[in-house]
Scaffold this motif. Structure first.
Motif, PDB file in Angstrom:
ATOM      1  N   ALA A 114      41.782 -20.487 -30.716  1.00 17.26           N
ATOM      2  CA  ALA A 114      41.682 -19.260 -30.645  1.00 17.26           C
ATOM      3  C   ALA A 114      40.135 -19.792 -29.980  1.00 17.26           C
ATOM      4  O   ALA A 114      39.921 -18.823 -28.889  1.00 17.26           O
ATOM      5  CB  ALA A 114      41.043 -18.441 -31.275  1.00 17.26           C
ATOM      6  N   HIS A 144      38.511 -18.522 -26.280  1.00 19.27           N
ATOM      7  CA  HIS A 144      38.271 -17.894 -25.219  1.00 19.27           C
ATOM      8  C   HIS A 144      37.007 -18.340 -24.558  1.00 19.27           C
ATOM      9  O   HIS A 144      36.234 -18.195 -23.854  1.00 19.27           O
ATOM     10  CB  HIS A 144      36.981 -17.408 -27.042  1.00 19.27           C
ATOM     11  CG  HIS A 144      36.039 -16.720 -26.711  1.00 19.27           C
ATOM     12  ND1 HIS A 144      36.389 -15.037 -26.408  1.00 19.27           N
ATOM     13  CD2 HIS A 144      34.927 -17.207 -26.650  1.00 19.27           C
ATOM     14  CE1 HIS A 144      35.327 -15.054 -25.526  1.00 19.27           C
ATOM     15  NE2 HIS A 144      34.425 -15.870 -26.553  1.00 19.27           N
ATOM     16  N   SER A 177      45.675 -15.998 -22.717  1.00 18.30           N
ATOM     17  CA  SER A 177      46.560 -16.133 -23.786  1.00 18.30           C
ATOM     18  C   SER A 177      47.975 -17.283 -22.824  1.00 18.30           C
ATOM     19  O   SER A 177      48.572 -17.148 -21.664  1.00 18.30           O
ATOM     20  CB  SER A 177      47.548 -14.453 -23.662  1.00 18.30           C
ATOM     21  OG  SER A 177      48.629 -14.522 -22.371  1.00 18.30           O
TER      22      SER A 177
END
Length: 142
Positions: free
Chosen positions: A61, A65, A105
Motif C-alpha cells: 500500500a 502511494h 491501482s
C-alpha cells in the motif's frame, strides 16, 4: 561564449554548462522509458540515474502511494508509467493519467519480493524546477 540554456559558463565539451548538460543527459536516459519497457532497459536507466542505490523496501500500500505521489502540485497532463517486476520478469506495464486525488491501482496483487518502478512524466502548469531523476522511483515489496 555561454550556455545555450542558462547563460552560465560552458562545459569544455558542449554548448551547455555542466549543470544543464547533466539535466540533458538525465532526460535523454529517461526518454528510453518511452520506447522500451524491457527489464534490461529499466535496469540500465535506474543504474544511470540512481547509481548503486537500491529501490526502497516498503509494504504494498505504501509503495503504491509513493509511486503515484505527485512531484509538483501544478500537474498538467501528467502521465505515470508503472512496471511490476517479479522473479526477474516484467509482469505488468501500465500507463496512468495522474490525478492528485486518485489512488493508484494495479491489475494484479503485489507480492513480497516484487519490485515496482514508476516514471512520472511531468508537464508543469507552473514554474517548478524538479530534477528528472526524482520522478523515476522504485520500491521493493516486503
Amino acid at each position: 561564449m555561454t550556455c545555450d540554456i542558462c547563460d552560465g559558463p560552458l562545459s569544455p565539451e558542449t554548448d551547455l554548462c555542466p549543470i544543464c548538460q547533466g539535466e540533458a543527459e538525465q532526460f535523454e536516459w529517461l526518454s528510453q522509458l518511452d520506447t522500451s519497457t524491457d527489464l534490461p532497459t529499466l535496469r540500465r536507466v535506474w543504474k544511470k540515474l540512481h547509481g548503486e542505490d537500491k529501490p526502497r523496501r516498503m509494504d504494498a500500500a505504501s509503495a503504491l502511494h509513493a509511486a503515484a505521489r505527485p512531484a509538483c502540485s501544478m500537474m498538467d497532463d501528467d502521465r505515470l508509467s508503472v512496471w511490476v517486476i517479479r522473479a526477474g520478469q516484467v509482469v505488468s506495464t501500465q500507463l496512468h493519467d495522474l490525478s492528485p486525488r486518485r489512488a493508484l491501482s494495479l491489475p494484479l496483487p503485489l507480492q513480497p519480493g516484487d519490485t515496482v518502478l514508476s516514471f512520472h512524466d511531468h508537464s508543469c502548469a507552473g514554474d517548478c524546477d524538479h530534477p528528472a531523476q526524482k520522478f523515476f522511483r522504485g520500491f521493493v515489496i516486503e
